[in-house]
Design a protein around this motif. Sequence first.
Motif, PDB file in Angstrom:
ATOM      1  N   ILE A  10       0.850  -1.203   0.000  1.00  0.00           N
ATOM      2  CA  ILE A  10       0.000   0.000   0.000  1.00  0.00           C
ATOM      3  C   ILE A  10       0.879   1.244   0.000  1.00  0.00           C
ATOM      4  O   ILE A  10       0.644   2.200  -0.745  1.00  0.00           O
ATOM      5  CB  ILE A  10      -0.938   0.005   1.225  1.00  0.00           C
ATOM      6  N   GLY A  11       1.914   1.234   0.837  1.00  0.00           N
ATOM      7  CA  GLY A  11       2.851   2.350   0.878  1.00  0.00           C
ATOM      8  C   GLY A  11       3.587   2.526  -0.435  1.00  0.00           C
ATOM      9  O   GLY A  11       3.796   3.653  -0.915  1.00  0.00           O
ATOM     10  N   VAL A  32      -7.954   3.063   0.989  1.00  0.00           N
ATOM     11  CA  VAL A  32      -7.624   1.635   1.016  1.00  0.00           C
ATOM     12  C   VAL A  32      -7.679   1.095   2.437  1.00  0.00           C
ATOM     13  O   VAL A  32      -8.249   0.022   2.695  1.00  0.00           O
ATOM     14  CB  VAL A  32      -6.237   1.385   0.395  1.00  0.00           C
ATOM     15  N   LEU A  33      -7.120   1.827   3.391  1.00  0.00           N
ATOM     16  CA  LEU A  33      -7.150   1.367   4.781  1.00  0.00           C
ATOM     17  C   LEU A  33      -8.563   1.400   5.354  1.00  0.00           C
ATOM     18  O   LEU A  33      -8.929   0.545   6.169  1.00  0.00           O
ATOM     19  CB  LEU A  33      -6.216   2.225   5.647  1.00  0.00           C
ATOM     20  N   TRP A  42      -7.416  -8.074   9.383  1.00  0.00           N
ATOM     21  CA  TRP A  42      -5.973  -8.152   9.218  1.00  0.00           C
ATOM     22  C   TRP A  42      -5.243  -7.092  10.050  1.00  0.00           C
ATOM     23  O   TRP A  42      -4.105  -7.308  10.455  1.00  0.00           O
ATOM     24  CB  TRP A  42      -5.601  -7.974   7.745  1.00  0.00           C
ATOM     25  N   LEU A  43      -5.891  -5.962  10.265  1.00  0.00           N
ATOM     26  CA  LEU A  43      -5.248  -4.861  10.982  1.00  0.00           C
ATOM     27  C   LEU A  43      -5.948  -4.620  12.312  1.00  0.00           C
ATOM     28  O   LEU A  43      -7.109  -4.998  12.484  1.00  0.00           O
ATOM     29  CB  LEU A  43      -5.296  -3.587  10.127  1.00  0.00           C
ATOM     30  N   PRO A  44      -5.251  -3.981  13.266  1.00  0.00           N
ATOM     31  CA  PRO A  44      -5.923  -3.609  14.521  1.00  0.00           C
ATOM     32  C   PRO A  44      -7.094  -2.673  14.235  1.00  0.00           C
ATOM     33  O   PRO A  44      -7.148  -2.029  13.186  1.00  0.00           O
ATOM     34  CB  PRO A  44      -4.816  -2.874  15.298  1.00  0.00           C
ATOM     35  N   MET A  50      -7.400   7.866  13.197  1.00  0.00           N
ATOM     36  CA  MET A  50      -6.113   7.190  13.302  1.00  0.00           C
ATOM     37  C   MET A  50      -5.513   6.944  11.920  1.00  0.00           C
ATOM     38  O   MET A  50      -4.306   7.089  11.713  1.00  0.00           O
ATOM     39  CB  MET A  50      -6.283   5.862  14.046  1.00  0.00           C
ATOM     40  N   ILE A  51      -6.352   6.589  10.963  1.00  0.00           N
ATOM     41  CA  ILE A  51      -5.882   6.360   9.600  1.00  0.00           C
ATOM     42  C   ILE A  51      -5.366   7.652   8.978  1.00  0.00           C
ATOM     43  O   ILE A  51      -4.305   7.688   8.357  1.00  0.00           O
ATOM     44  CB  ILE A  51      -7.017   5.754   8.742  1.00  0.00           C
ATOM     45  N   VAL A  52      -6.120   8.733   9.171  1.00  0.00           N
ATOM     46  CA  VAL A  52      -5.712  10.025   8.614  1.00  0.00           C
ATOM     47  C   VAL A  52      -4.413  10.508   9.253  1.00  0.00           C
ATOM     48  O   VAL A  52      -3.482  10.948   8.563  1.00  0.00           O
ATOM     49  CB  VAL A  52      -6.825  11.079   8.808  1.00  0.00           C
ATOM     50  N   GLY A  53      -4.330  10.425  10.584  1.00  0.00           N
ATOM     51  CA  GLY A  53      -3.133  10.882  11.284  1.00  0.00           C
ATOM     52  C   GLY A  53      -1.893  10.117  10.850  1.00  0.00           C
ATOM     53  O   GLY A  53      -0.831  10.705  10.616  1.00  0.00           O
ATOM     54  N   SER A  54      -2.016   8.797  10.723  1.00  0.00           N
ATOM     55  CA  SER A  54      -0.886   7.971  10.290  1.00  0.00           C
ATOM     56  C   SER A  54      -0.520   8.266   8.843  1.00  0.00           C
ATOM     57  O   SER A  54       0.661   8.288   8.468  1.00  0.00           O
ATOM     58  CB  SER A  54      -1.228   6.485  10.449  1.00  0.00           C
ATOM     59  N   SER A  55      -1.543   8.518   8.011  1.00  0.00           N
ATOM     60  CA  SER A  55      -1.292   8.848   6.612  1.00  0.00           C
ATOM     61  C   SER A  55      -0.481  10.130   6.487  1.00  0.00           C
ATOM     62  O   SER A  55       0.430  10.223   5.649  1.00  0.00           O
ATOM     63  CB  SER A  55      -2.627   9.000   5.869  1.00  0.00           C
ATOM     64  N   ILE A  56      -0.798  11.116   7.305  1.00  0.00           N
ATOM     65  CA  ILE A  56      -0.067  12.384   7.275  1.00  0.00           C
ATOM     66  C   ILE A  56       1.416  12.160   7.582  1.00  0.00           C
ATOM     67  O   ILE A  56       2.295  12.746   6.948  1.00  0.00           O
ATOM     68  CB  ILE A  56      -0.662  13.382   8.286  1.00  0.00           C
TER      69      ILE A  56
END
Length: 273
Positions: A10-11, A32-33, A42-44, A50-56
């Motif tokens: 994905i990355g 996608v996430l 598959w993921l926690p 959380m998805i947006v923050g990690s994406s940033i």
Amino acid sequence: MVPWILLFFIGLAAGTIGSLVGLGGGIIIVPVLLIIDQYTSWLPDLSPQMIVGSSIVVLVAIGLSSTLAYMKKKSVDYKSGALFFLGSGPGAIIGAWFNKFIQVDYFSIYFGVFMVLVSILLMVRNHLRPMKIDGQFLRIFNDPEGNEISYRYSALAAVIVSFLVGIISGLFGIGGGSLMVPAMILLFGFPTTIAVATSMFMIFLSSITGTLAHLALGNVQVFLLLGLIPGAWIGAKCGSFINQKLSDHTVVVILRWMLIIVGIRLIWQGTMG
């Protein structure tokens, strides 16, 4: 093992596509996430925030990797990128703050509608004449072949537009390039190559401020970062290389249809939830 491999690819896809057309990559990572989290284990458990923050955070890696690659090709307009950052930086912080008020189902709908609008914008941008906003900020640029390129735009308009783009970036974790690249081309008269490279530089700067805001809000999942960043770094290098080899029009045609499909999927997911 499956989650790590999945996150790596994905990355890799996000970094490649984001660097290739200057979109940043978050526009791939976030939807996608969201879909994976909705339909698999598959993921926690992940919240949209959380998805947006990690994406940033991943966008910092994509922005830095691609900027370093474009620097070697002398395609980055640093002064314009810094000017756009004056608007996009504060905007990203405000967008990150707004993000915490969005509910899960509504988030999917909003993001899906946004992606469809972006795809339409990409669809029509090559059929429109640049509506240049003239101003006093003159840029003279020499391309790698030695040709002189000049373009002039309003510094105030640039800050206002980039501020609005920054809010969207912090809100949806998409990096802002999906709007900034068309704006630079259609409104400010940038050549496409310089617009893409400068967008990645601006995304790198604005993602740093967005990262700090999301860290303060506790919206970062380390598990996601460890999987996404290695692939995103490699992908950003690949995207900048492919940018020199393929027609930008061809890539945009593929991307806009992908955005429409994913956007409609997210709208459906939000309405059914």
